[in-house]
Design an enzyme around this catalytic site. Structure first.
Site, PDB file in Angstrom:
ATOM      1  N   HIS A   1       0.846  -1.189   0.000  1.00 40.23           N
ATOM      2  CA  HIS A   1       0.000   0.000   0.000  1.00 40.23           C
ATOM      3  C   HIS A   1       0.887   1.247   0.000  1.00 40.23           C
ATOM      4  O   HIS A   1       2.075   1.186   0.314  1.00 40.23           O
ATOM      5  CB  HIS A   1      -0.901   0.028   1.231  1.00 40.23           C
ATOM      6  CG  HIS A   1      -2.022  -0.957   1.161  1.00 40.23           C
ATOM      7  ND1 HIS A   1      -3.137  -0.851   1.950  1.00 40.23           N
ATOM      8  CD2 HIS A   1      -2.195  -2.065   0.402  1.00 40.23           C
ATOM      9  CE1 HIS A   1      -3.969  -1.860   1.685  1.00 40.23           C
ATOM     10  NE2 HIS A   1      -3.413  -2.602   0.746  1.00 40.23           N
TER      11      HIS A   1
ATOM     12  N   GLU B   1       1.104   3.987   1.934  1.00 32.64           N
ATOM     13  CA  GLU B   1       1.793   4.397   3.165  1.00 32.64           C
ATOM     14  C   GLU B   1       2.956   3.460   3.479  1.00 32.64           C
ATOM     15  O   GLU B   1       4.026   3.906   3.883  1.00 32.64           O
ATOM     16  CB  GLU B   1       0.830   4.427   4.364  1.00 32.64           C
ATOM     17  CG  GLU B   1      -0.245   5.483   4.271  1.00 32.64           C
ATOM     18  CD  GLU B   1      -1.567   4.919   3.760  1.00 32.64           C
ATOM     19  OE1 GLU B   1      -2.603   5.564   3.994  1.00 32.64           O
ATOM     20  OE2 GLU B   1      -1.579   3.831   3.144  1.00 32.64           O
TER      21      GLU B   1
ATOM     22  N   CYS C   1      -1.855  -0.255   7.209  1.00 32.94           N
ATOM     23  CA  CYS C   1      -1.016   0.931   7.089  1.00 32.94           C
ATOM     24  C   CYS C   1      -0.993   1.732   8.393  1.00 32.94           C
ATOM     25  O   CYS C   1       0.046   2.269   8.778  1.00 32.94           O
ATOM     26  CB  CYS C   1      -1.496   1.800   5.942  1.00 32.94           C
ATOM     27  SG  CYS C   1      -1.256   0.993   4.329  1.00 32.94           S
TER      28      CYS C   1
ATOM     29  N   CYS D   1      -5.635   2.382   5.894  1.00 33.70           N
ATOM     30  CA  CYS D   1      -6.292   1.119   6.218  1.00 33.70           C
ATOM     31  C   CYS D   1      -5.665   0.585   7.510  1.00 33.70           C
ATOM     32  O   CYS D   1      -4.658   1.114   7.981  1.00 33.70           O
ATOM     33  CB  CYS D   1      -6.120   0.119   5.070  1.00 33.70           C
ATOM     34  SG  CYS D   1      -4.472  -0.601   4.959  1.00 33.70           S
TER      35      CYS D   1
END
Length: 150
Positions: free
Chosen positions: A47, A49, A80, A77
């Site tokens: 992801h 981040e 993250c 999320c």
């Protein structure tokens, strides 16, 4: 934040996948940028981040980003968010919300709901085995190794 938003737009224009970007900032300067590499790398942990944190840590040669902030095009999320906690980032700024992400088909809200359930009621079974054997290794480490806290 404008940089993260502009880059998220570029991500969809180039058809790289989701419109998500993050930048890690130290002393008002961008130290690293990350975009969603999940589809590109076939890596569900890649992801935006996470990518930004990994790259910032590599480039700054530290696992402690406690003097940094992260700007994300969307609310993190659960995965993250915990990576942000582990990296000790001081502050999170985000633009879009979980609900906005859900509207475009990014279903991280379901993961938040899973965390709120007791372990024995989650959709993926978590079964503890071989505790005594594994605990011995932890105990050995405690006795023989200087702990580096992170």
């Amino acid at each position: 934040m404008q940089e993260a938003i502009d880059l998220s737009r570029e991500n969809i224009e180039k058809q790289f996948g989701w419109p998500f970007w993050a930048v890690v900032v130290k002393d008002w300067k961008i130290v690293w940028k990350g975009f969603n590499h999940v589809i590109k790398n076939n890596d569900p942990t890649a992801h935006w981040e996470i990518q930004a944190i990994r790259d910032a840590c590599t480039n700054l040669k530290t696992f402690d980003l406690s003097w940094c902030e992260i700007y994300s095009s969307c609310e993190p999320c659960p995965m993250c968010l915990w990576a942000i906690f582990w990296s000790r980032i001081d502050k999170v700024y985000y633009a879009n919300t979980q609900a906005d992400a859900d509207e475009i088909g990014f279903d991280d809200w379901n993961f938040y709901k899973e965390f709120s359930k007791p372990i024995d009621q989650r959709s993926i079974p978590e079964i503890q085995i071989m505790y005594d054997e594994a605990k011995k290794v932890f105990d050995e480490r405690k006795e023989k190794t200087k702990n580096i806290l992170y």
